[in-house]
Every structure is written in C-alpha cells, then in structure tokens.
Design an enzyme around this catalytic site. Sequence first.
Site, PDB file in Angstrom:
ATOM      1  N   THR A 164       6.387   8.030  -4.671  1.00  0.00           N
ATOM      2  CA  THR A 164       5.508   8.787  -5.551  1.00  0.00           C
ATOM      3  C   THR A 164       6.041  10.214  -5.572  1.00  0.00           C
ATOM      4  O   THR A 164       7.111  10.487  -5.005  1.00  0.00           O
ATOM      5  CB  THR A 164       4.047   8.725  -5.060  1.00  0.00           C
ATOM      6  OG1 THR A 164       3.189   9.338  -6.036  1.00  0.00           O
ATOM      7  CG2 THR A 164       3.866   9.435  -3.723  1.00  0.00           C
ATOM      8  N   VAL A 187       4.304   5.485 -12.613  1.00  0.00           N
ATOM      9  CA  VAL A 187       5.021   6.742 -12.764  1.00  0.00           C
ATOM     10  C   VAL A 187       4.330   7.790 -11.902  1.00  0.00           C
ATOM     11  O   VAL A 187       3.099   7.940 -11.962  1.00  0.00           O
ATOM     12  CB  VAL A 187       5.044   7.205 -14.237  1.00  0.00           C
ATOM     13  CG1 VAL A 187       5.779   8.538 -14.367  1.00  0.00           C
ATOM     14  CG2 VAL A 187       5.699   6.147 -15.116  1.00  0.00           C
ATOM     15  N   CYS A 188       5.095   8.480 -11.072  1.00  0.00           N
ATOM     16  CA  CYS A 188       4.578   9.596 -10.283  1.00  0.00           C
ATOM     17  C   CYS A 188       3.390   9.136  -9.421  1.00  0.00           C
ATOM     18  O   CYS A 188       3.471   8.133  -8.722  1.00  0.00           O
ATOM     19  CB  CYS A 188       4.222  10.748 -11.218  1.00  0.00           C
ATOM     20  SG  CYS A 188       3.911  12.328 -10.424  1.00  0.00           S
ATOM     21  N   VAL A 189       2.275   9.845  -9.465  1.00  0.00           N
ATOM     22  CA  VAL A 189       1.126   9.503  -8.626  1.00  0.00           C
ATOM     23  C   VAL A 189       0.335   8.318  -9.168  1.00  0.00           C
ATOM     24  O   VAL A 189      -0.720   7.978  -8.632  1.00  0.00           O
ATOM     25  CB  VAL A 189       0.202  10.724  -8.408  1.00  0.00           C
ATOM     26  CG1 VAL A 189       0.897  11.767  -7.554  1.00  0.00           C
ATOM     27  CG2 VAL A 189      -0.250  11.319  -9.736  1.00  0.00           C
TER      28      VAL A 189
END
Length: 313
Positions: free
Chosen positions: A122, A102-104
Amino acid sequence: MLTVAVVALPDTIAFDLATAVETFGRTYLPDGRPAYRVVVCGTEPQVQAGPLRLATDVGLEALEHADTVVVPGRNDPGVPSPPAVLDALRRVAADGTRVASVCVGAFTLAEAGLLDGRRATTHWRAADELARRFPAVRVEPDRLVVDEGQVLTSGGASAGIDLCLHMVRRDHGAAVAAYASRLAVAPLHRSGGQARYIVRNTPGRASGSLEPVLDWIEQNAHRDLTLEDLARAARTSVRTLNRRFHAETGQSPVEWLTGVRVRHAQELLESTDHGVERVARQAGFPSVSNFRVQFRRLVGVSPREYRAAFAGG
C-alpha cells in the site's frame, strides 16, 4: 474484450480511480480494437471524491460480470468500507474474479478478508497502519506492485499505473503493455520500488522514552559512532538500549543509525552537487563502499540513480 469494473467508494481518491479508468481505457490490441471495457460502479449514483463529485455508471451488480475489479483508495482509509462493497468483493473473489487495489484501497481488500495470509503493499505512509490493523496480512511497504495471482495490490499514487500495466501485460503480453505504457507516458517497469520515497527514521517515529537519544542521533549521526556511544548518550547499558530500540522501533540501535544516515544522504543528494564520496563522509558512513551498499539496500537504487530522480534543478 475484457471488462474492468472500478469501484467508486465514498470519499474515493480521484487520482486512483482515474488511473485505472484511463490506463485500461487507453489500451489497444494490435488490430486497433480496445482491449478493455471499463465501467465505474458504486453503491450510490454519485460519490464525493475530495473536491469532486463523480457519477457512477452502474451499481455493484456490475462486479458479477467483470473480469477484473479495481478498488481505488479513499482519503481516509480508517473509515469502514460500506458492508455492501465488502460483501460484493467477497462474492466475486469466491467466483475467481481478479481483484486489485490502488494505494490505500488495500485497506478495503483487507477488510473483506481478501488479503489474509497474502503478501500485500500500500502507500508507504500507510503500511504500518495496515500491518497493525490486519496482522494476517504480510505487508511489504517497499513494493510498487505485489501480485498474488488472483489478488494484486499496489503502492501509493502513481504505483497504480504500474499495477494496471502489469495486469495488461498479464492479459495481453509485453507488446500491448509497452504500447499502453507509451500512451500513459510511463515506464513499463520501474526499479527501486517505493523504498526510494520512504522518509526514514525520524525522531517522531518512536515513543517518548527513546526521544532524547533519537534527537541525539539526529545531531551526531555524522560522527564515527559505536553502540557503546549510543548507550552512553541514552545513559543506559547496551543490553537495555537494544531491548528498548527493538520494542519501540522494531530495529536495533545500529539499524536506526544507518537509516538516519541514509536519510541525511538523501537530503544531500537532493540539495547539493557534492560528490558521492563527500556525501558518504558528511552523512557518517565509514567508507564509500559501505555507503553504496547500505543506500541501495534501504533505498533500492544507487546514490547516482537517486540523485538523477530527485535532485532539484
């Protein structure tokens, strides 16, 4: 029942972790049974998550028994991930376990080598850094979700919901995913990707030698400009200007100018009620049709759709 193990890294982003816990934890099969068992695991019994402290259910050994491992982002993805976490991710991936970020959290997967040779996304603000640090990864910053089969990545923040719903759909079909999306009060599919959120072509994105001409473009993008006009403003030849732009921005001067105009148009769509024709003219596009084409190409949605999503009040 499938098991999802969510990895609680030190300094994890609480929203990212909670997204996976809540989305999978509130997914139900047609007969009412839970579709997933969710566990939160980590190297320590407690981890800091911004202003919160989170307790973990179990240690990293839980990854060995999971069908899916989810890696949330951390507030500072530049800090190396714990070696024990990287080793555990490599082991379960070698055994065929599905792994998602998830995300970074994509930085952790990249550190473990799980994104080498793969497409990934990302948070759009971190995409350039991911590409720089891990050149073997094919970064696609405008995507909400990139599905490479066993390894999946998602864009920033709420894109984690898109990721989880996408995996629910893969596991249990569209009907179960649609019900989970209604419980999450989130669309099952969003058009436009992250592109609509990206802040484009600001002067500070390039180094010093181009700064004067980037400032000049910022102030004059509304005018009918040619490549020769840009070269005169930079006090150099067209050939040299092209070379410097490609070296410092990765774009041509005209591509940079178009990005500035699109950003100005976004600001007008957000803050005014001007018609599309007036927005196109004020932003510097030669025609409304050109504006619509370039806006959709860079933002992923039409000007009208963008305004509906972002216009204030």
